[in-house]
Design a protein around this motif. Structure first.
Motif, mmCIF file in Angstrom:
data_model
loop_
_atom_site.group_PDB
_atom_site.id
_atom_site.type_symbol
_atom_site.label_atom_id
_atom_site.label_comp_id
_atom_site.label_asym_id
_atom_site.label_seq_id
_atom_site.Cartn_x
_atom_site.Cartn_y
_atom_site.Cartn_z
ATOM 1 N N ARG A 172 0.319 10.200 -1.888
ATOM 2 C CA ARG A 172 -0.964 10.845 -1.576
ATOM 3 C C ARG A 172 -1.491 10.496 -0.194
ATOM 4 N NH1 ARG A 172 -5.149 11.019 -6.185
ATOM 5 N NH2 ARG A 172 -5.836 12.636 -4.758
ATOM 6 N N ASP B 44 -6.578 6.997 -7.868
ATOM 7 C CA ASP B 44 -5.405 6.281 -8.367
ATOM 8 C C ASP B 44 -4.150 6.854 -7.749
ATOM 9 O OD1 ASP B 44 -6.829 4.600 -9.982
ATOM 10 O OD2 ASP B 44 -6.910 6.068 -11.616
ATOM 11 N N SER B 45 -3.211 5.967 -7.520
ATOM 12 C CA SER B 45 -1.949 6.417 -6.933
ATOM 13 C C SER B 45 -1.117 7.160 -7.964
ATOM 14 C CB SER B 45 -1.182 5.217 -6.421
ATOM 15 O OG SER B 45 -1.092 4.262 -7.445
ATOM 16 N N TYR C 32 0.842 -1.204 0.000
ATOM 17 C CA TYR C 32 0.000 0.000 0.000
ATOM 18 C C TYR C 32 0.879 1.256 0.000
ATOM 19 C CZ TYR C 32 -3.714 -3.212 1.511
ATOM 20 O OH TYR C 32 -4.595 -4.251 1.624
ATOM 21 N N GLN D 131 2.390 1.984 -3.261
ATOM 22 C CA GLN D 131 1.420 2.466 -4.249
ATOM 23 C C GLN D 131 0.892 3.873 -3.943
ATOM 24 O OE1 GLN D 131 -1.661 -0.399 -4.893
ATOM 25 N NE2 GLN D 131 -2.684 0.818 -6.466
ATOM 26 N N TRP D 132 0.675 4.173 -2.651
ATOM 27 C CA TRP D 132 -0.033 5.419 -2.330
ATOM 28 C C TRP D 132 0.805 6.439 -1.547
ATOM 29 C CZ3 TRP D 132 -3.667 1.243 -2.614
ATOM 30 C CH2 TRP D 132 -4.746 1.485 -3.495
ATOM 31 N N SER E 272 -7.528 -1.597 0.334
ATOM 32 C CA SER E 272 -7.081 -1.151 -0.999
ATOM 33 C C SER E 272 -8.244 -0.548 -1.793
ATOM 34 C CB SER E 272 -6.461 -2.322 -1.766
ATOM 35 O OG SER E 272 -7.360 -3.406 -1.786
ATOM 36 N N LEU F 108 -8.994 2.853 -0.313
ATOM 37 C CA LEU F 108 -8.010 3.859 -0.747
ATOM 38 C C LEU F 108 -8.300 4.283 -2.187
ATOM 39 C CD1 LEU F 108 -4.727 2.379 0.807
ATOM 40 C CD2 LEU F 108 -5.682 4.638 1.289
ATOM 41 N N GLN F 109 -8.623 3.304 -3.000
ATOM 42 C CA GLN F 109 -8.927 3.592 -4.408
ATOM 43 C C GLN F 109 -10.155 4.514 -4.500
ATOM 44 O OE1 GLN F 109 -6.963 2.066 -6.849
ATOM 45 N NE2 GLN F 109 -7.925 3.516 -8.257
#
Lengths: 189, 236
Positions: free
Chosen positions: B119, B235-236, B112, B115-116, B226, B229-230
């Motif tokens: 943000r 989007d990351s 995670y 990917q993120w 996930s 978060l999406q």
């Protein structure tokens, strides 16, 4: 200095000074006039305590909402943000100190108002004692909160002016109750 | 000789109306102050439920180099307007370095973060559950976060994962975010939790946007972190 001394703070300080002056004047007077003056001074201290507690509660709520408050400075030595806004120290068992103050001074106000309305009732000695116990009970909290302001909050030392007004009000209530006990003991009630 | 005043014999009988009037006056003054205080600044709902302000805290935190005093609200953007993508969301995770599920979740968290991370700010709170072989320390927290050697791979109570593993073998990569130590479980208590691992996603202004227990607990919609978060961050 100007940013610290707001109109509200000035009014609270005047209330404390007025109550102190009345207490001092009443000490010189024997008999029921002096007693009534002492009770009135105590009531004034309690009233300032209740209102200032409400003010700090509002500051607490605005700090929780937006991280800042227009009701008190948030920078420098004399400010509220770092004291009332500190999540470790701004509440007692989850209850904001302002609410604790309103409840405590409310109880004190009730006892004083009972004495004020009938200072020669049979319950008077008992209620004077209640008031003294309430004053005594408040002092450790005052001492603890001063330690928190000066040593424990993030970035200490800080002095929260409205908190100081409340502390002085509690000390004023205690001194008033002490004088009342003295008047009872010396038969100058 | 002047009559002594204030002696008990001078006291008249109690008038019950006095108590009533004193009570009414007190109630009036207190009510006025409460109403005025709330009018000036209403109460803010604080707690773990979605839509509430997350509980704030100050605690020791480890950033990979040293321990320092961390205040949760310092990473909130109080002025977030609800749209700005400049501000970072927050993922708060609660673990116990000896909890087997937290051990396994280490890999997911690494993914995670990878990917993120641009943000979302990640914060892990390490609690000390009162369970045998769950004794923890700052050194163990450091090792869990950094994925460095602490303890042995023998089931001897020494190390992470209930003392079964050397912390260097934790699934996932070293975690490049802040780890907070909660030795008294006070933050854990503020979040009204009973176990680990737990995760929540906060808006940039500190409002709880997603609470794992609501979605993955009984009656929840089963939404995974996930997906949340999406949905929330994009989007990351």
């Amino acid at each position: 200095m100007m940013s610290v001394l707001s109109l509200e703070l000035g009014i609270f300080i005047l209330g404390i000074l007025g109550a102190s002056a009345l207490l001092q004047k009443s000490r010189q007077e024997a008999g029921s006039d002096g007693t009534r003056g002492t009770i009135t001074a105590g009531l004034l201290f309690a009233t300032v305590g209740i209102i200032a507690s409400g003010w700090t509660w509002s500051i607490h709520n605005s700090l929780m909402k937006s991280g800042s408050s227009s009701m008190c400075a948030s920078e420098g030595l004399v400010q509220c943000g770092s004291v009332i806004g500190d999540p470790q120290w701004n509440s007692l068992f989850g209850m904001p100190w302002g609410v604790v103050g309103i409840a405590s001074f409310g109880a004190i106000f009730f006892v004083l108002m009972t004495l004020y309305l009938d200072q020669n009732a049979k319950r008077t000695p008992q209620f004077v004692n209640y008031l003294w116990y309430l004053g005594i009970a408040g002092l450790p909290f005052v001492a603890w909160l001063v330690v928190v302001e000066l040593l424990l909050v993030e970035g200490a030392p800080h002095i929260c002016p409205y908190c100081t007004v409340i502390h002085l009000s509690m000390i004023g209530v205690f001194v008033s109750s002490h004088i009342m006990r003295g008047r009872r003991a010396s038969s100058t009630w | 000789m002047a009559r002594r005043r204030g002696a008990s014999s001078d006291l008249t009988k109690n008038n019950e109306e006095t108590l009533l009037w004193a009570g009414l006056t007190t109630a009036g003054v207190v009510s006025l102050v409460v109403i005025a205080s709330l009018a000036l600044a209403p109460i803010v709902s604080i707690g773990p439920e979605e839509g509430n302000r997350a509980p704030d805290f100050v605690a020791d935190a480890y950033n990979g180099g040293s321990w320092y005093e961390f205040r949760m609200s310092d990473i909130w953007d109080w002025d977030w307007d609800g749209n700005s993508s400049e501000s970072k969301w927050i993922l708060i995770q609660f673990i116990d370095t000896d909890c087997p599920y937290c051990w396994e979740e280490g890999d997911e968290m690494s993914q995670y973060h990878s990917q993120w991370k641009d943000r979302v700010t990640f914060v892990t709170v390490s609690v000390h559950l009162n369970i045998p072989n769950h004794e923890s320390s700052k050194s163990e927290i450091e090792a869990f976060r950094d994925r460095t050697s602490f303890g042995t791979d023998d089931n001897d109570g020494d190390g992470c994962n209930s003392g079964r593993d050397d912390c260097v073998n934790r699934p996932g990569t070293p975690h490049q975010w802040t780890y907070v130590d909660d030795p008294s479980n006070s933050i854990f208590g503020q979040w009204e939790l009973s176990g680990t691992p737990f995760t929540a996603i906060l808006q940039p202004d500190g409002i709880v946007a997603w609470n794992k227990l609501k979605h993955q607990g009984q009656g929840g919609d089963g939404e995974e972190i996930s997906s949340a978060l999406q949905r929330l961050v994009g989007d990351s």
